[in-house]
Motif scaffolding. Structure first.
Motif, PDB file in Angstrom:
ATOM      1  N   LYS A  70       0.850  -1.199   0.000  1.00 34.23           N
ATOM      2  CA  LYS A  70       0.000   0.000   0.000  1.00 34.23           C
ATOM      3  C   LYS A  70       0.887   1.252   0.000  1.00 34.23           C
ATOM      4  O   LYS A  70       1.689   1.436  -0.884  1.00 34.23           O
ATOM      5  CB  LYS A  70      -0.975  -0.027   1.182  1.00 34.23           C
ATOM      6  CG  LYS A  70      -1.973  -1.178   1.088  1.00 34.23           C
ATOM      7  CD  LYS A  70      -2.936  -1.194   2.257  1.00 34.23           C
ATOM      8  CE  LYS A  70      -3.898  -2.355   2.132  1.00 34.23           C
ATOM      9  NZ  LYS A  70      -4.780  -2.487   3.293  1.00 34.23           N
ATOM     10  N   ASN A  71       0.787   2.083   1.067  1.00 27.12           N
ATOM     11  CA  ASN A  71       1.604   3.307   1.113  1.00 27.12           C
ATOM     12  C   ASN A  71       2.952   3.097   1.790  1.00 27.12           C
ATOM     13  O   ASN A  71       3.742   4.024   1.906  1.00 27.12           O
ATOM     14  CB  ASN A  71       0.838   4.421   1.851  1.00 27.12           C
ATOM     15  CG  ASN A  71      -0.368   4.884   1.059  1.00 27.12           C
ATOM     16  OD1 ASN A  71      -0.312   4.918  -0.171  1.00 27.12           O
ATOM     17  ND2 ASN A  71      -1.448   5.200   1.747  1.00 27.12           N
ATOM     18  N   ASP A  72       3.166   1.887   2.251  1.00 29.89           N
ATOM     19  CA  ASP A  72       4.406   1.600   2.973  1.00 29.89           C
ATOM     20  C   ASP A  72       5.415   0.948   2.027  1.00 29.89           C
ATOM     21  O   ASP A  72       5.065   0.434   0.964  1.00 29.89           O
ATOM     22  CB  ASP A  72       4.110   0.662   4.148  1.00 29.89           C
ATOM     23  CG  ASP A  72       5.194   0.701   5.221  1.00 29.89           C
ATOM     24  OD1 ASP A  72       6.103   1.544   5.106  1.00 29.89           O
ATOM     25  OD2 ASP A  72       5.125  -0.107   6.169  1.00 29.89           O
ATOM     26  N   ILE A  73       6.691   0.960   2.438  1.00 25.22           N
ATOM     27  CA  ILE A  73       7.741   0.272   1.684  1.00 25.22           C
ATOM     28  C   ILE A  73       8.705  -0.355   2.686  1.00 25.22           C
ATOM     29  O   ILE A  73       9.080   0.269   3.675  1.00 25.22           O
ATOM     30  CB  ILE A  73       8.458   1.234   0.703  1.00 25.22           C
ATOM     31  CG1 ILE A  73       9.498   0.475  -0.127  1.00 25.22           C
ATOM     32  CG2 ILE A  73       9.064   2.420   1.409  1.00 25.22           C
ATOM     33  CD1 ILE A  73       9.983   1.265  -1.345  1.00 25.22           C
ATOM     34  N   LEU A  74       9.044  -1.617   2.441  1.00 24.17           N
ATOM     35  CA  LEU A  74       9.810  -2.408   3.395  1.00 24.17           C
ATOM     36  C   LEU A  74      11.097  -2.907   2.762  1.00 24.17           C
ATOM     37  O   LEU A  74      11.116  -3.296   1.593  1.00 24.17           O
ATOM     38  CB  LEU A  74       8.938  -3.582   3.849  1.00 24.17           C
ATOM     39  CG  LEU A  74       9.544  -4.728   4.666  1.00 24.17           C
ATOM     40  CD1 LEU A  74       8.516  -5.224   5.675  1.00 24.17           C
ATOM     41  CD2 LEU A  74       9.965  -5.892   3.771  1.00 24.17           C
ATOM     42  N   VAL A  75      12.191  -2.885   3.551  1.00 30.81           N
ATOM     43  CA  VAL A  75      13.471  -3.472   3.125  1.00 30.81           C
ATOM     44  C   VAL A  75      13.752  -4.648   4.048  1.00 30.81           C
ATOM     45  O   VAL A  75      13.739  -4.501   5.272  1.00 30.81           O
ATOM     46  CB  VAL A  75      14.623  -2.455   3.211  1.00 30.81           C
ATOM     47  CG1 VAL A  75      15.956  -3.129   2.888  1.00 30.81           C
ATOM     48  CG2 VAL A  75      14.391  -1.293   2.259  1.00 30.81           C
ATOM     49  N   LYS A  76      13.986  -5.816   3.460  1.00 32.81           N
ATOM     50  CA  LYS A  76      14.188  -7.025   4.264  1.00 32.81           C
ATOM     51  C   LYS A  76      15.506  -7.704   3.940  1.00 32.81           C
ATOM     52  O   LYS A  76      15.864  -7.881   2.777  1.00 32.81           O
ATOM     53  CB  LYS A  76      13.036  -8.012   4.054  1.00 32.81           C
ATOM     54  CG  LYS A  76      13.130  -9.245   4.951  1.00 32.81           C
ATOM     55  CD  LYS A  76      11.830 -10.022   4.998  1.00 32.81           C
ATOM     56  CE  LYS A  76      11.895 -11.172   5.992  1.00 32.81           C
ATOM     57  NZ  LYS A  76      10.618 -11.881   6.123  1.00 32.81           N
ATOM     58  N   LEU A  77      16.222  -8.083   5.000  1.00 31.71           N
ATOM     59  CA  LEU A  77      17.401  -8.932   4.879  1.00 31.71           C
ATOM     60  C   LEU A  77      16.891 -10.347   5.099  1.00 31.71           C
ATOM     61  O   LEU A  77      16.598 -10.747   6.226  1.00 31.71           O
ATOM     62  CB  LEU A  77      18.440  -8.572   5.949  1.00 31.71           C
ATOM     63  CG  LEU A  77      18.781  -7.081   6.099  1.00 31.71           C
ATOM     64  CD1 LEU A  77      19.741  -6.862   7.266  1.00 31.71           C
ATOM     65  CD2 LEU A  77      19.381  -6.527   4.807  1.00 31.71           C
ATOM     66  N   PHE A  78      16.710 -11.097   4.026  1.00 33.49           N
ATOM     67  CA  PHE A  78      16.018 -12.380   4.092  1.00 33.49           C
ATOM     68  C   PHE A  78      17.000 -13.542   4.024  1.00 33.49           C
ATOM     69  O   PHE A  78      17.749 -13.691   3.055  1.00 33.49           O
ATOM     70  CB  PHE A  78      15.000 -12.477   2.945  1.00 33.49           C
ATOM     71  CG  PHE A  78      14.238 -13.765   2.908  1.00 33.49           C
ATOM     72  CD1 PHE A  78      13.620 -14.254   4.046  1.00 33.49           C
ATOM     73  CD2 PHE A  78      14.137 -14.495   1.731  1.00 33.49           C
ATOM     74  CE1 PHE A  78      12.914 -15.449   4.012  1.00 33.49           C
ATOM     75  CE2 PHE A  78      13.438 -15.688   1.686  1.00 33.49           C
ATOM     76  CZ  PHE A  78      12.819 -16.165   2.829  1.00 33.49           C
ATOM     77  N   CYS A  79      17.004 -14.355   5.075  1.00 39.22           N
ATOM     78  CA  CYS A  79      17.865 -15.537   5.142  1.00 39.22           C
ATOM     79  C   CYS A  79      17.159 -16.686   4.427  1.00 39.22           C
ATOM     80  O   CYS A  79      16.207 -17.260   4.956  1.00 39.22           O
ATOM     81  CB  CYS A  79      18.142 -15.901   6.597  1.00 39.22           C
ATOM     82  SG  CYS A  79      19.182 -17.352   6.786  1.00 39.22           S
ATOM     83  N   MET A  80      17.619 -17.018   3.229  1.00 39.04           N
ATOM     84  CA  MET A  80      16.977 -18.081   2.445  1.00 39.04           C
ATOM     85  C   MET A  80      17.392 -19.463   2.911  1.00 39.04           C
ATOM     86  O   MET A  80      16.633 -20.422   2.841  1.00 39.04           O
ATOM     87  CB  MET A  80      17.317 -17.909   0.961  1.00 39.04           C
ATOM     88  CG  MET A  80      16.799 -16.623   0.365  1.00 39.04           C
ATOM     89  SD  MET A  80      17.389 -16.379  -1.319  1.00 39.04           S
ATOM     90  CE  MET A  80      19.135 -16.074  -1.047  1.00 39.04           C
ATOM     91  N   ASN A  81      18.615 -19.552   3.391  1.00 42.14           N
ATOM     92  CA  ASN A  81      19.149 -20.837   3.833  1.00 42.14           C
ATOM     93  C   ASN A  81      19.762 -20.654   5.224  1.00 42.14           C
ATOM     94  O   ASN A  81      20.838 -20.077   5.368  1.00 42.14           O
ATOM     95  CB  ASN A  81      20.210 -21.332   2.845  1.00 42.14           C
ATOM     96  CG  ASN A  81      20.779 -22.684   3.226  1.00 42.14           C
ATOM     97  OD1 ASN A  81      20.450 -23.241   4.273  1.00 42.14           O
ATOM     98  ND2 ASN A  81      21.630 -23.225   2.374  1.00 42.14           N
ATOM     99  N   PRO A  82      19.079 -21.145   6.288  1.00 42.97           N
ATOM    100  CA  PRO A  82      19.563 -20.904   7.658  1.00 42.97           C
ATOM    101  C   PRO A  82      20.628 -21.890   8.120  1.00 42.97           C
ATOM    102  O   PRO A  82      21.069 -21.823   9.266  1.00 42.97           O
ATOM    103  CB  PRO A  82      18.282 -21.072   8.492  1.00 42.97           C
ATOM    104  CG  PRO A  82      17.493 -22.100   7.738  1.00 42.97           C
ATOM    105  CD  PRO A  82      17.793 -21.860   6.270  1.00 42.97           C
ATOM    106  N   SER A  83      21.080 -22.794   7.242  1.00 46.97           N
ATOM    107  CA  SER A  83      21.947 -23.906   7.664  1.00 46.97           C
ATOM    108  C   SER A  83      23.240 -23.436   8.337  1.00 46.97           C
ATOM    109  O   SER A  83      23.618 -23.935   9.398  1.00 46.97           O
ATOM    110  CB  SER A  83      22.280 -24.804   6.472  1.00 46.97           C
ATOM    111  OG  SER A  83      22.944 -24.069   5.456  1.00 46.97           O
ATOM    112  N   LYS A  84      23.902 -22.452   7.743  1.00 46.24           N
ATOM    113  CA  LYS A  84      25.196 -22.005   8.269  1.00 46.24           C
ATOM    114  C   LYS A  84      25.052 -21.400   9.668  1.00 46.24           C
ATOM    115  O   LYS A  84      25.841 -21.698  10.572  1.00 46.24           O
ATOM    116  CB  LYS A  84      25.807 -20.986   7.305  1.00 46.24           C
ATOM    117  CG  LYS A  84      27.147 -20.422   7.774  1.00 46.24           C
ATOM    118  CD  LYS A  84      27.634 -19.346   6.809  1.00 46.24           C
ATOM    119  CE  LYS A  84      28.809 -18.565   7.367  1.00 46.24           C
ATOM    120  NZ  LYS A  84      29.198 -17.449   6.480  1.00 46.24           N
ATOM    121  N   LEU A  85      24.031 -20.558   9.855  1.00 45.90           N
ATOM    122  CA  LEU A  85      23.864 -19.884  11.139  1.00 45.90           C
ATOM    123  C   LEU A  85      23.331 -20.833  12.208  1.00 45.90           C
ATOM    124  O   LEU A  85      23.682 -20.710  13.387  1.00 45.90           O
ATOM    125  CB  LEU A  85      22.955 -18.664  10.980  1.00 45.90           C
ATOM    126  CG  LEU A  85      23.611 -17.508  10.211  1.00 45.90           C
ATOM    127  CD1 LEU A  85      22.586 -16.469   9.802  1.00 45.90           C
ATOM    128  CD2 LEU A  85      24.720 -16.852  11.032  1.00 45.90           C
TER     129      LEU A  85
END
Length: 758
Positions: free
Chosen positions: A498-513
């Motif tokens: 809608k009127n908002d805008i979001l920036v995401k740091l998305f972890c696609m593969n959590p295996s390492k962490l």
């Protein structure tokens, strides 16, 4: 029988000297790093002959116990006529807040280091110095005392005497525990088929210091089959502690029940269950401040007695037990459970207390981890939970709201929020047509603005309160923290809502962490009925080439279950067309086989559409529907409706992957069948497609990783509610034409084959 207690100087003095209240008022992230900065600053002023971070150790005998006490003193200074132990402490408040002459706990820490060094080097006299440094002004305050070895020897004796009641209790409890762990028998007359194999694999993995991935069928008794060998490993000296990690509160009750059964067989071993703070808090608002909460006020003055009391009298320290003792001693039940976690033999808690970098139990030292095993129940849930823990996002509206709130109130915060809001507006303007898009990197201007925002916010929150600002501060801090993790397993994306805008740091593969956060533990046991395919879960949960894996076949007869597949389309475009046919399948089923049934759907919206159609055609059958948000009492009432030997059919409409599709035990005639509508695929979305593309680039089947495996897992979990014991019988109905495709049929459990085509 004498024993040895190994404890750090800091842990020892904090136990004996800690006092005061819990105060969860704002503490800036900066001050958490100030300690290191201040220590280094002071240590740089030392003379060439002085030493820093000196390891010291002492062995003390006291009655039946021996104490090994060790730690590192900040500074060892050599002056003409004296040796000085320097203990450096940073503080953020004004100097008048420093207790006159220094704090007892700080003197105690420095005095023990002084004793160790003087004893090792045959010194008759030694000087102790407390160096307090204000983090902003760098103002220094020094306190000095000179001691004889006799005075320090006497001081040490007092500390040991004050600590001894707790040390003696722990020693006695562990002695009884170890003996009982050796002697205790399996708490059932016989092992179910497959249980012995599972228990043996768990024990061997702990013995060999390996990780284990287990696919074991629902109803086999995975909880006792993983706990019992862990108990035996404690008895044999391979382990000292166990964490039983779960995703859902309901599963923790099963673990507590397993301990009750073993306690009845003679086991003397303590377990503590950690319940989320907002659930266990006694007050109307979760505000941990002495002025508001009597359970926070003076907490540290009472906690030692509270711990001694509960450990002396209880083994199974459940939420109810904690609440009773917390009220008795007027201590915060949540903090009480955390303090007990370090003393208990088994900790039953959510995944995040080990894997989430924000909330993990930080005081579990590396040497303790080496003798600790992690039992990760329903481990399939850790995939998405891992992604959630290691991802972070910020959005424009957060800063727009702050801008409005602080206009005319605080110019610095207003300007910082305005700058961030403007950055988002510019980003939106640069991508006018795109609803979602990927950024190749985080803009340095954004990082600078976020860091500036944190600094300004800290200054304000040090003296003022604002819930909106505090929440925004933690949001930004987490975002900056996750930025440190960015690598090939991440993608940075932008989404317009809608009127908002979001920036995401998305972890696609959590295996390492996940692997990183679980590092140091003796053994990690990942288990689930639906850890299928095993290779996928080993890959995405951070498994290694040397890990063990085992798949346990179902102990139940195929005659106990009838499986039907009805090839109707449940694809989004066909749902309206086929919902009446689905209702007819359900009606035919309950007419031929009356009883209690779960009907599972891939979404709540789809559930309601079919439910309304069902009620139009059949208003007589008893039905209950899972609501979007249900309280614990509402969930219990929902399950309580499933009673055995009812004269009328009951249909429970529920959501795949929801609160009723796993961790629910409805034994015998409480549940006669399960209907699964759809193959459970997650809804097509930008994030899932990012996961798909990521694994495709790694030469893996991205569609399976992103959609098929998570979807079918929900199907298996739902079907797994049916057969929980050797006596259970029932019907599973799978409604979707894709269940007849080779890809999906290969994934079906062996006990679901052969099936009948409906």
């Amino acid at each position: 029988m004498s024993g040895t207690i190994h404890i750090s100087v800091r842990s020892l003095v904090e136990h004996v000297y800690r006092s005061g209240s819990i105060d969860s008022r704002f503490r800036s992230q900066a001050t958490m790093h100030d300690g290191t900065r201040i220590h280094q600053m002071i240590q740089k002023t030392y003379q060439e002959t002085d030493r820093k971070e000196v390891y010291l150790r002492a062995e003390i005998k006291a009655e039946d116990l021996s104490f090994i006490i060790d730690g590192r003193c900040d500074g060892l200074l050599f002056r003409e006529d004296e040796v000085v132990i320097d203990e450096i402490k940073s503080y953020s408040r004004s100097s008048e807040h420093i207790q006159q002459g220094g704090y007892p706990v700080h003197w105690a820490q420095a005095n023990l280091y002084a004793y160790m060094y003087a004893k090792d080097n045959n010194l008759h006299k030694i000087t102790v110095q407390l160096t307090y440094v204000q983090v902003e002004t760098l103002e220094k305050t020094f306190f000095r005392r000179r001691y004889s070895i006799t005075e320090l020897d006497s001081f040490l004796g007092k500390v040991i005497k004050d600590y001894s009641p707790y040390a003696n209790l722990l020693h006695e409890l562990r002695k009884k525990r170890n003996e009982s762990c050796k002697e205790v028998a399996f708490p059932f007359e016989t092992y179910r088929e497959g249980q012995r194999k599972l228990a043996g694999a768990v024990y061997k993995s702990i013995y060999d210091k390996k990780n284990l991935f287990v696919k074991a069928p629902t109803g086999i008794g995975k909880t006792i089959s993983t706990l019992f060998p862990s108990v035996k490993a404690i008895g044999e000296g391979h382990l000292d502690k166990v964490f039983y990690l779960t995703a859902k509160t309901i599963t923790r009750t099963t673990v507590e029940d397993a301990f009750k059964k073993m306690h009845a067989c003679g086991l003397c071993m303590s377990s503590v269950t950690i319940t989320a703070k907002d659930k266990v808090c006694f007050k109307e608002k979760t505000t941990c401040q002495m002025e508001y909460c009597e359970f926070a006020n003076g907490y540290y003055d009472r906690i030692n007695d509270a711990i001694l009391d509960i450990l002396t009298n209880e083994s199974g320290i459940t939420r109810d037990v904690i609440e009773i003792y917390a009220k008795k001693h007027t201590v915060c039940p949540f903090e009480y459970s955390l303090d007990l976690a370090y003393a208990a033999d088994c900790v039953i808690c959510d995944y995040n207390y080990v894997f989430d970098p924000r909330v993990s139990l930080k005081r579990l030292f590396e040497d303790q981890k080496k003798s600790t095993a992690l039992l990760v129940d329903e481990a399939h849930n850790l995939v998405d939970r891992g992604r959630e823990m290691f991802s972070s996002s910020i959005n424009k509206n957060t800063f727009l709201e702050l801008k409005k709130e602080f206009k005319g109130i605080n110019q610095a915060i207003f300007d910082a929020a305005k700058k961030l809001n403007a950055w988002f507006l510019l980003l939106k303007k640069e991508h006018p047509e795109q609803q979602e898009f990927i950024l190749s990197r985080i803009d340095t201007d954004l990082v600078d603005s976020l860091s500036e925002f944190v600094e300004i916010t800290e200054q304000f929150l040090a003296t003022e309160t604002s819930q909106t600002l505090l929440e925004s501060y933690f949001l930004v801090n987490h975002f900056l923290k996750v930025m440190e993790f960015l690598d090939e397993h991440y993608v940075i994306y932008v989404e317009k809502v809608k009127n908002d805008i979001l920036v995401k740091l998305f972890c696609m593969n959590p295996s390492k962490l996940l692997q990183q956060m679980g590092k140091g533990y003796r053994s990690k046991i990942f288990f689930s009925a639906t850890l299928s395919p095993l290779t996928y879960y080993q890959d995405i949960l951070g498994g290694g080439e040397d890990d063990y894996a085992v798949s346990i076949p179902s102990p139940f007869s195929r005659d106990q279950i009838d499986v039907y597949i009805h090839p109707l389309s449940t694809r989004y475009r066909d749902r309206d067309r086929t919902k009446q046919s689905i209702v007819k399948v359900i009606q035919a089923l309950i007419k031929e086989r009356p009883g209690n049934y779960f009907i599972f759907f891939p979404s709540h919206q789809y559930l309601l559409a079919v439910y309304e159609q069902f009620k139009q055609l059949d208003d007589d059958t008893n039905t209950i529907v899972q609501a979007v948000r249900m309280t614990e009492s509402e969930r219990e009432a929902f399950l309580e409706a499933f009673q055995p030997d009812q004269t009328q059919t009951l249909l429970g409409f529920a959501v795949l992957g929801g609160i009723f599709s796993e961790g629910v035990d409805l034994i015998g005639d409480r549940l006669n069948g399960v209907v699964v509508v759809g193959i459970g695929l997650p809804q097509l979305c930008f994030e899932r497609n990012l996961i798909k593309d990521h694994f495709n680039q790694k030469n893996k089947n991205g569609y399976d990783y992103a959609y098929v495996y998570p979807g079918m897992n929900k199907v298996f979990q739902a079907g797994g509610r049916l057969i929980r014991s050797e006596e259970d019988q029932g019907t599973i109905v799978l409604i979707d034409d894709r269940f007849l495709q080779g890809k999906y049929q290969k994934l079906l459990p062996l006990e679901w084959q052969p099936f009948t085509l409906g």
